[in-house]
Write an enzyme that holds these catalytic residues in place. Structure first.
Site, PDB file in Angstrom:
ATOM      1  N   ASP A 198     -33.257 -85.687 -16.914  1.00 19.67           N
ATOM      2  CA  ASP A 198     -34.260 -85.948 -15.849  1.00 19.67           C
ATOM      3  C   ASP A 198     -33.981 -84.915 -14.688  1.00 19.67           C
ATOM      4  O   ASP A 198     -33.217 -85.091 -13.868  1.00 19.67           O
ATOM      5  CB  ASP A 198     -34.224 -87.403 -15.318  1.00 19.67           C
ATOM      6  CG  ASP A 198     -35.448 -87.906 -14.479  1.00 19.67           C
ATOM      7  OD1 ASP A 198     -36.390 -87.542 -14.715  1.00 19.67           O
ATOM      8  OD2 ASP A 198     -35.056 -88.362 -13.315  1.00 19.67           O
ATOM      9  N   CYS A 255     -40.428 -85.514 -12.425  1.00 11.67           N
ATOM     10  CA  CYS A 255     -41.662 -85.983 -11.524  1.00 11.67           C
ATOM     11  C   CYS A 255     -42.528 -85.030 -10.734  1.00 11.67           C
ATOM     12  O   CYS A 255     -42.558 -85.133  -9.545  1.00 11.67           O
ATOM     13  CB  CYS A 255     -40.572 -86.910 -10.176  1.00 11.67           C
ATOM     14  SG  CYS A 255     -39.571 -86.205  -9.260  1.00 11.67           S
TER      15      CYS A 255
END
Length: 454
Positions: free
Chosen positions: A178, A231
């Site tokens: 991530d 994100c």
């Protein structure tokens, strides 16, 4: 809302990706309110929370409003984690790429503050091991605290550069990257991120992400899966990096499918399936993910020669003293690091020993406590361990005001407690320890974790 609330270059590039009409819808959503979602801990609570379930995660739920989590003892007990709904998609990926239950070794490479780590800990189960890494020390400490609070006991927290994991060649079944990114998907949740955004920063992020992917790829076993996520919205940090990975290494699509009703935009990059979460389409912040399976070339798993010896064995007497605190000691191994005893599920113990000989491990397994004269002085982490024998000591269930006083590390009335160590609970959930000494108590809640809010 006017588009001028966003950087002009961001609006222009997003419009080239989505078109003018859909970009306007996205910007309107980014100027709205963020949904509130939590993920409950099935190891600690049997009843699911009230609210609408997050469709791609069996443990995720939306709340109608944002309560004061800080003033909820259940939050401090690790009964749930406050997590953005899009990032819970990791469960759908996990269940599909590893449909059969079995002991897996998982690496969460950029893990702080711990949302994905605690989710991975839940679905990996006692047979699995999750290595949660965060290279920035103060963020790694936050990660370790959230892992301790979650209390499953199958996580090792490390504080190392991603390149250090290449030494564990083919050592992990699943690697989650991530990656640090430009954060466009968080423009609604973090308005300051808009001011910090620049095209130059997205370029720097994309280059850093490729370095991280290249550093960690050797640690993935053949046939294993790497989940790459960000994100952010731009293709440079998303699809372009997936294409780069597919061009540099032998890999294929992970084989993940989604329900069209979820609103996730399914795409592909170099034959690898991609998944985009847009706030105007899904009840989440912006999120991107791709699952990449490593080619099936064979090579022996590499375990680097340890540079140090961390663990020491316990005597049979000490093992007996410690194991009486856990409900299923037959599945656990116990060892000492300096003067502190740790507990591990049996299958994970050797792997943690190997990691500890090479990497900077700041927390692992269950920190049980210290032995004095054959008796265990229990650590705070043991109180939060899901498999604690709760009647091993006297147990007192405090009402909400008293529980909050305990969590603030205030003085607590001694009346309800027995002499010595007591387990402090609220509505059946353990919060920590307290020691009664005559007519007073010693609040043993960790100073660094105490509630500061009145």
């Amino acid at each position: 809302m006017s588009e001028t609330a966003f950087p002009a270059a961001f609006v222009e590039r997003t419009a080239s990706l989505l078109g003018a009409s859909e970009t306007e819808r996205l910007l309107d959503a980014l100027n709205g309110e963020s949904p509130v979602s939590i993920r409950f801990n099935p190891y600690k609570i049997a009843e699911k929370p009230e609210g609408e379930q997050v469709p791609w995660c069996r443990y995720g739920y939306y709340l109608d409003r944002r309560p004061s989590f800080t003033l909820d003892p259940a939050f401090h007990a690790g009964a749930y984690y406050v997590q953005e709904a899009g990032s819970m998609f990791l469960e759908t990926i996990f269940r599909q790429v590893f449909p059969d239950d079995g002991p897996l070794r998982v690496l969460d490479l950029c893990a702080a503050p711990g949302g994905k780590t605690t989710l991975l800990s839940t679905i990996a189960g006692a047979e699995g091991l999750v290595v949660a890494n965060e290279p920035i020390r103060n963020r790694a400490s936050v990660l370790a605290e959230n892992v301790r609070k979650w209390g499953i006991g199958n996580v090792a927290v490390t504080c190392d550069d991603p390149s250090h994991f290449a030494a564990f060649g083919h050592g992990f079944d699943l690697i989650v990257v991530d990656a640090p990114c430009s954060g466009e998907g968080m423009f609604r949740k973090d308005r300051a991120a808009r001011d910090q955004w620049s095209l130059r920063n997205t370029e720097l992020c994309a280059a850093r992400q490729r370095r991280i992917l290249g550093d960690v790829w050797p640690a993935l076993r053949p046939g294993g899966v790497l989940v790459y996520s960000t994100c952010t919205f731009n293709t440079a940090e998303n699809e372009d990096n997936v294409r780069w990975l597919a061009g540099e290494y032998d890999c294929e699509d992970g084989g993940v499918e989604v329900d069209p009703a979820w609103g996730i935009v399914r795409g592909e990059a170099a034959g690898i399936g991609t998944f985009r979460f847009y706030p105007h389409r899904t009840r989440s912040e912006g999120f991107f993910a791709a699952a990449v399976r490593k080619g099936d070339g064979r090579r022996k798993t590499n375990v680097p020669k340890p540079k140090k010896t961390v663990f020491s064995d316990l005597s049979k007497k000490d093992v007996a003293a410690v194991s009486s605190w856990t409900a299923q000691p037959e599945y656990m191994r116990f060892a000492a690091v300096n003067d502190t005893v740790y507990g591990y599920y049996g299958r994970a113990f050797e792997a943690v020993r190997q990691l500890s000989g090479t990497l900077t491990v700041i927390g692992s397994g269950v920190r049980m406590g210290q032995l004095f004269g054959g008796r265990l002085k229990p650590d705070h982490a043991l109180a939060l361990f899901h498999d604690l024998v709760r009647d091993r000591t006297p147990r007192v269930d405090l009402d909400l005001p008293a529980a909050l006083d305990y969590l603030r590390k205030k003085d607590i009335d001694a009346t309800p407690f027995d002499e010595g160590i007591n387990l402090v609970c609220h509505e059946g959930l353990p919060l920590g320890w307290i020691k009664r000494i005559g007519h007073r108590t010693n609040n043993l809640y960790p100073k660094e974790s105490r509630i500061l809010q009145l």
